[in-house]
Enzyme design. Structure first.
Site, short mmCIF file in Angstrom:
data_model
loop_
_atom_site.label_atom_id
_atom_site.label_comp_id
_atom_site.label_asym_id
_atom_site.label_seq_id
_atom_site.Cartn_x
_atom_site.Cartn_y
_atom_site.Cartn_z
N LEU A 253 0.80 -1.22 0.00
CA LEU A 253 0.00 0.00 0.00
C LEU A 253 0.83 1.27 0.00
O LEU A 253 0.35 2.33 -0.41
CB LEU A 253 -0.96 -0.01 1.19
CG LEU A 253 -2.01 -1.14 1.15
CD1 LEU A 253 -2.93 -1.05 2.36
CD2 LEU A 253 -2.82 -1.10 -0.14
N HIS A 254 2.08 1.20 0.44
CA HIS A 254 2.90 2.42 0.43
C HIS A 254 3.27 2.85 -0.99
O HIS A 254 3.79 3.94 -1.19
CB HIS A 254 4.15 2.26 1.31
CG HIS A 254 5.25 1.47 0.70
ND1 HIS A 254 6.55 1.53 1.14
CD2 HIS A 254 5.27 0.59 -0.33
CE1 HIS A 254 7.32 0.74 0.42
NE2 HIS A 254 6.55 0.16 -0.47
N ASP A 255 3.00 1.98 -1.96
CA ASP A 255 3.28 2.32 -3.36
C ASP A 255 2.19 3.20 -3.98
O ASP A 255 2.37 3.70 -5.10
CB ASP A 255 3.39 1.05 -4.21
CG ASP A 255 4.69 0.29 -3.97
OD1 ASP A 255 5.62 0.88 -3.40
OD2 ASP A 255 4.76 -0.90 -4.34
N LYS A 316 3.35 6.75 -0.34
CA LYS A 316 3.73 7.42 0.90
C LYS A 316 3.78 6.42 2.04
O LYS A 316 3.12 5.38 2.01
CB LYS A 316 2.73 8.54 1.23
CG LYS A 316 1.31 8.04 1.51
CD LYS A 316 0.31 9.16 1.66
CE LYS A 316 0.54 10.05 2.85
NZ LYS A 316 -0.54 11.04 3.05
N GLU A 317 4.58 6.75 3.06
CA GLU A 317 4.52 6.04 4.33
C GLU A 317 3.55 6.80 5.22
O GLU A 317 3.57 8.04 5.24
CB GLU A 317 5.91 5.96 4.98
CG GLU A 317 6.98 5.32 4.11
CD GLU A 317 6.70 3.87 3.75
OE1 GLU A 317 5.78 3.26 4.35
OE2 GLU A 317 7.37 3.34 2.85
#
Length: 355
Positions: A253-255, A316-317
């Site tokens: 999901l961080h992509d 994002k993180e």
């Protein structure tokens, strides 16, 4: 606002420390390229500088320079010194991760992150904020990361090896520290699971769990078809996810941006049964501000990695509030975050029954 001379001198030291941060990265890269950790591991005991240089085929004319190099690496806690008449060097937990023969090593990941194809684009972070380009990487290279990787086979190979290296480390730690989150599952789908490293580990640890890897069709087509441990399915997580007791999203999901993450989670939600039937989603990712690492620099590392992600891809993180926002937007009522994995956490949530 006025500042004292002492405050400004302290500020200068701080700015210089920030300024020279890239030298730390290059020292790490140099240590990997020289294979210092491999030599110390093979030697099996603390090693004098002259012996270390000899084993590395470094000329005696470089003795003073190499001593200074090792002095910096030990200050960075990459290696340790054993004091005595002659200083001797030995491995630390950090340099153990740089031993090529170890299952848990991060050499390929280090090489990837410090390759000019990744690091050079950080030079345009400032100008990018006023640019229409999606990422600093695109501003610097003229095209996005994934597109450029498809055009450059050597870079694509480095990218794949770096990701696979990190996946092996995470897999080992997950099974040691939090394997219980997979216990009792009848089936599991590893979304975007690559070559199936994690899915195989789960299947071997819990033979009663039927494990499937969902990957893009061209990835599945490139894999060997003789795997009897896990099943591979070609598909797109933005379209649908195969039905299973549980869905795993490991560093996926961080992509993606928030809207895309909500879509992915909604498809995952459709793939699992209700909570009382044992259905759940398991996310392994960074939760900024949550860490099981006792060192003070852990949170800073999470922030810096978020900037690297921002530089390379439109992802994002997220901190807990940001995770909560997309999880609730996808239709879940609650979630549980457990910082098991150093810089990363395990996030669990389930689908509630309709009243």
């Amino acid at each position: 606002m006025e500042f004292s001379t002492n405050e400004l001198l302290e500020a200068q030291a701080h700015v210089w420390n920030l300024l020279l941060g890239y030298v730390k990265s290059m020292c790490l890269k140099g240590a990997v390229e020289l294979g210092i950790a491999d030599v110390l591991k093979k030697h099996g005991k603390p090693m004098e500088l002259s012996d270390l240089m000899s084993a590395l085929s470094i000329s005696p004319t470089r003795t003073d320079s190499f001593r200074r190099f090792m002095r910096t690496l030990t200050h960075m806690e990459l290696f340790a010194e054993k004091p005595g008449h002659e200083v001797k060097y030995l491995l630390t937990p950090s340099s153990h991760l740089l031993v090529s023969g170890e299952t848990m090593n991060v050499m390929s990941f280090v090489s990837l992150c410090l390759d000019p194809m990744i690091s050079d684009s950080t030079h345009v972070i400032g100008p990018w904020f006023k640019s229409p380009k999606e990422t600093p990487f695109e501003l610097y290279f003229g095209k996005g990361l994934w597109k450029l990787a498809d055009e450059k086979p050597e870079f694509k190979k480095m990218l794949d090896e770096g990701m696979a290296s990190d996946s092996r480390v995470v897999t080992d730690v997950v099974m040691m520290k939090c394997g219980h989150v997979f216990r009792g599952l009848k089936s599991l789908v590893d979304v975007g699971g690559g070559e199936g490293t994690m899915a195989r580990a789960i299947a071997r640890a819990f033979p009663e769990t039927k494990c499937t890897v969902l990957e893009l069709p061209h990835v599945v087509d490139s894999l060997k078809k003789d795997d009897s441990v896990v099943n591979f399915v070609g598909g797109d997580m933005f379209v649908s996810v195969p039905h299973a007791n549980a869905v795993l999203l490991k560093w996926i999901l961080h992509d993606w941006n928030d809207e895309e993450c909500v879509k992915i989670l909604q498809h995952c939600k459709e793939a699992i049964p209700k909570r009382e039937a044992g259905g759940k989603i398991i996310i392994i990712d960074i939760v900024v501000g949550a860490t099981s690492d006792p060192h003070a620099h852990a949170s800073e590392t999470q922030l810096l990695f978020d900037i690297l992600v921002m530089t390379c891809i439109p992802g994002k993180e997220r901190n807990e509030k940001e995770w909560g926002r997309i999880i609730l937007a996808a239709g879940f009522k609650d979630y549980k975050i457990t910082p098991f994995l150093g810089l990363r956490s395990v996030i669990e949530m389930a689908q509630e029954s309709t009243p």
